[in-house]
Enzyme design. Structure first.
Site, short mmCIF file in Angstrom:
data_model
loop_
_atom_site.label_atom_id
_atom_site.label_comp_id
_atom_site.label_asym_id
_atom_site.label_seq_id
_atom_site.Cartn_x
_atom_site.Cartn_y
_atom_site.Cartn_z
N GLU A 4 43.76 40.30 57.14
CA GLU A 4 42.39 39.92 57.45
C GLU A 4 41.64 39.61 56.16
O GLU A 4 41.94 40.15 55.10
CB GLU A 4 41.70 41.07 58.20
CG GLU A 4 42.30 41.24 59.58
CD GLU A 4 41.71 42.41 60.36
OE1 GLU A 4 41.74 42.34 61.59
OE2 GLU A 4 41.23 43.37 59.75
N CYS A 48 49.12 49.22 53.51
CA CYS A 48 48.88 49.88 52.22
C CYS A 48 49.72 51.15 52.15
O CYS A 48 49.88 51.86 53.14
CB CYS A 48 47.40 50.24 52.09
SG CYS A 48 47.00 51.00 50.50
N CYS A 108 44.98 57.15 52.24
CA CYS A 108 43.64 57.72 52.29
C CYS A 108 43.34 58.10 53.74
O CYS A 108 43.55 57.29 54.65
CB CYS A 108 42.62 56.71 51.77
SG CYS A 108 43.00 56.12 50.10
N CYS A 116 41.20 55.89 56.25
CA CYS A 116 41.35 54.43 56.22
C CYS A 116 42.33 53.92 57.28
O CYS A 116 43.48 54.36 57.33
CB CYS A 116 41.82 54.00 54.82
SG CYS A 116 42.17 52.25 54.73
N GLY A 152 45.00 46.74 51.55
CA GLY A 152 45.90 47.02 50.44
C GLY A 152 45.22 47.59 49.20
O GLY A 152 44.00 47.48 49.03
N GLU A 153 46.02 48.23 48.36
CA GLU A 153 45.57 48.68 47.04
C GLU A 153 46.00 47.58 46.06
O GLU A 153 47.21 47.43 45.77
CB GLU A 153 46.23 50.03 46.70
CG GLU A 153 46.22 50.42 45.22
CD GLU A 153 44.84 50.40 44.58
OE1 GLU A 153 43.95 51.10 45.05
OE2 GLU A 153 44.67 49.67 43.58
N LEU A 185 35.53 56.27 44.81
CA LEU A 185 35.48 57.62 44.23
C LEU A 185 35.57 58.69 45.33
O LEU A 185 36.48 59.49 45.35
CB LEU A 185 34.19 57.76 43.42
CG LEU A 185 33.95 59.11 42.74
CD1 LEU A 185 35.03 59.43 41.73
CD2 LEU A 185 32.58 59.13 42.07
N HIS A 186 34.59 58.70 46.18
CA HIS A 186 34.55 59.54 47.40
C HIS A 186 34.49 61.05 47.18
O HIS A 186 34.20 61.78 48.13
CB HIS A 186 35.70 59.21 48.37
CG HIS A 186 35.82 57.75 48.69
ND1 HIS A 186 34.73 56.92 48.84
CD2 HIS A 186 36.90 56.95 48.87
CE1 HIS A 186 35.14 55.68 49.11
NE2 HIS A 186 36.44 55.68 49.12
N CYS A 189 34.43 48.53 55.31
CA CYS A 189 35.46 49.18 54.51
C CYS A 189 36.27 50.16 55.34
O CYS A 189 35.71 50.94 56.10
CB CYS A 189 34.79 49.97 53.39
SG CYS A 189 33.76 48.95 52.39
S1 SF4 Z 1 43.45 50.20 51.67
FE1 SF4 Z 1 42.31 51.32 50.11
S2 SF4 Z 1 41.27 52.96 51.23
FE2 SF4 Z 1 42.91 52.17 52.56
S3 SF4 Z 1 44.68 53.51 52.20
FE3 SF4 Z 1 44.84 51.73 50.83
S4 SF4 Z 1 43.88 52.43 48.92
FE4 SF4 Z 1 43.22 53.84 50.52
#
Ligand code: SF4
Length: 347
Positions: free
Chosen positions: A91, A111, A115, A118, A166-167, A222-223, A340
């Site tokens: 997307e 990803c 997290c 997510c 994705g990271e 950061l979170h 997000c």
């Molecule tokens: S897309 Fe970003 S927030 Fe989601 S799991 Fe991957 S690194 Fe974490």
């Protein structure tokens, strides 16, 4: 050569012309043709010699099919579902703002970071995107804007954020190759300052990216100011200690005279208490960071809750009183699940 030319930097295209005994004078129009998108191909390719047109690969572009589009009634954000050549889906989100048009792009299908809040992380990693698939997202968005004569101003993508699926630093080679292509003024011409790479804190990837693309903008999710809590929310913290990530970013910011945005998603009762604000203040005071507070967008698989708007404001006030530049961002495109942590697809 790859089957397409969208992953070629200017110097690669120059060598390709040389190998094919075509004058370097055709390099700029060639790039304008390639990056102008397939719908402009006929118009742009008129300036190219026939021999060169015959050499161009067919198809010229990796096929990113727009298989669905949702438009936010709240803020005009547009979420595109794109089908890749192997049938996998990603997307991207187009976000209109005053005087700029930002495209939030994906760097991976799924990803590998897990997290807990997510949606994309839930999918696991299906595969990395190729550089040409990253570049093709920008070309596809620009084409869509032209084809649909959308009354945005500006009407081509001006800013990029790597905050989609994705990271990005887990796919740093394709990422930096794509950036080096996207920034070329003969190509898509988006300057590195207007390209923001947002990471969960991937030290090795960060160092590699900054060695290759030292002028990009950075953001860090950061979170939590506390390593233990952050490790629970974002397991990447275990291998990439927060202090080291912040120091790396601080050195970059000082050297480049930049500020770095720290995204801080607020989860009710988890990271939005007074103690968290105090820890943030002692961790960040006097350093070149700005905090963006984002009230959590609740997702079905998680028990994490969104705090009230009043408690978000109270948290912001506390940080500001502690000397931390802090804004609140109510995510764009919430009504179309484009905010997000809400991007998810799987096939
Ligand atoms: S897309 Fe970003 S927030 Fe989601 S799991 Fe991957 S690194 Fe974490």
């Amino acid at each position: 050569m790859s089957p397409h030319l969208l992953d070629k930097k200017r110097e690669d295209l120059a060598s390709w012309l040389e190998e094919n005994k075509i004058s370097p004078a055709h390099l700029k129009p060639l790039m304008q043709t390639i990056f102008g998108g397939k719908n402009n191909f006929l118009k742009n390719s008129r300036t190219l010699p026939e021999k060169l047109v015959r050499l161009l690969p067919d198809p010229l572009y990796p096929d990113l099919k727009i298989s669905a589009l949702e438009i936010s009634e709240d803020d005009g954000s547009k979420k595109f579902l794109l089908e890749l050549e192997d049938g996998k889906e990603i997307e991207m989100v187009l976000i209109p703002e005053k005087n700029r048009l930002t495209l939030c792009v994906s760097s991976q299908v799924g990803c590998a970071q897990k997290c807990v809040f997510c949606h994309t992380g839930k999918m696991g990693l299906l595969r990395n995107l190729k550089a040409e698939e990253i570049v093709a997202q920008v070309v596809t968005a620009n084409e869509w804007l032209i084809q649909n004569a959308v009354a945005e101003n500006p009407n081509t993508v001006t800013n990029l954020v790597f905050m989609g699926m994705g990271e990005p630093l887990d796919n740093v080679e394709a990422l930096s190759q794509a950036i080096s292509i996207i920034k070329d003024p003969w190509g898509l011409g988006i300057t590195p300052r207007k390209i923001t790479v947002s990471t969960a804190g991937h030290l090795k990837g960060l160092r590699k990216l900054l060695a290759e693309e030292p002028n990009v903008s950075l953001a860090l999710s950061l979170h939590s100011p506390d390593s233990l809590l952050r490790t629970k929310l974002m397991p990447i913290t275990k291998e990439n200690p927060l202090d080291e990530v912040l120091l790396e970013m601080e050195n970059f910011a000082t050297l480049r005279k930049r500020k770095i945005f720290l995204q801080y998603t607020l989860f009710e009762g988890v990271n939005n208490e007074e103690e968290h604000a105090n820890k943030l203040i002692s961790l960040l005071a006097g350093r070149p960071f700005k905090i963006n507070l984002i009230p959590f967008n609740e997702v079905s698989f998680s028990l994490l809750k969104r705090p009230s708007d009043e408690s978000v404001r109270a948290f912001q006030d506390k940080l500001i009183r502690g000397g931390i530049r802090t804004t609140v961002r109510f995510s764009k495109g919430r009504d179309i699940q484009a905010a997000c942590g809400q991007l998810i697809r799987n096939k």
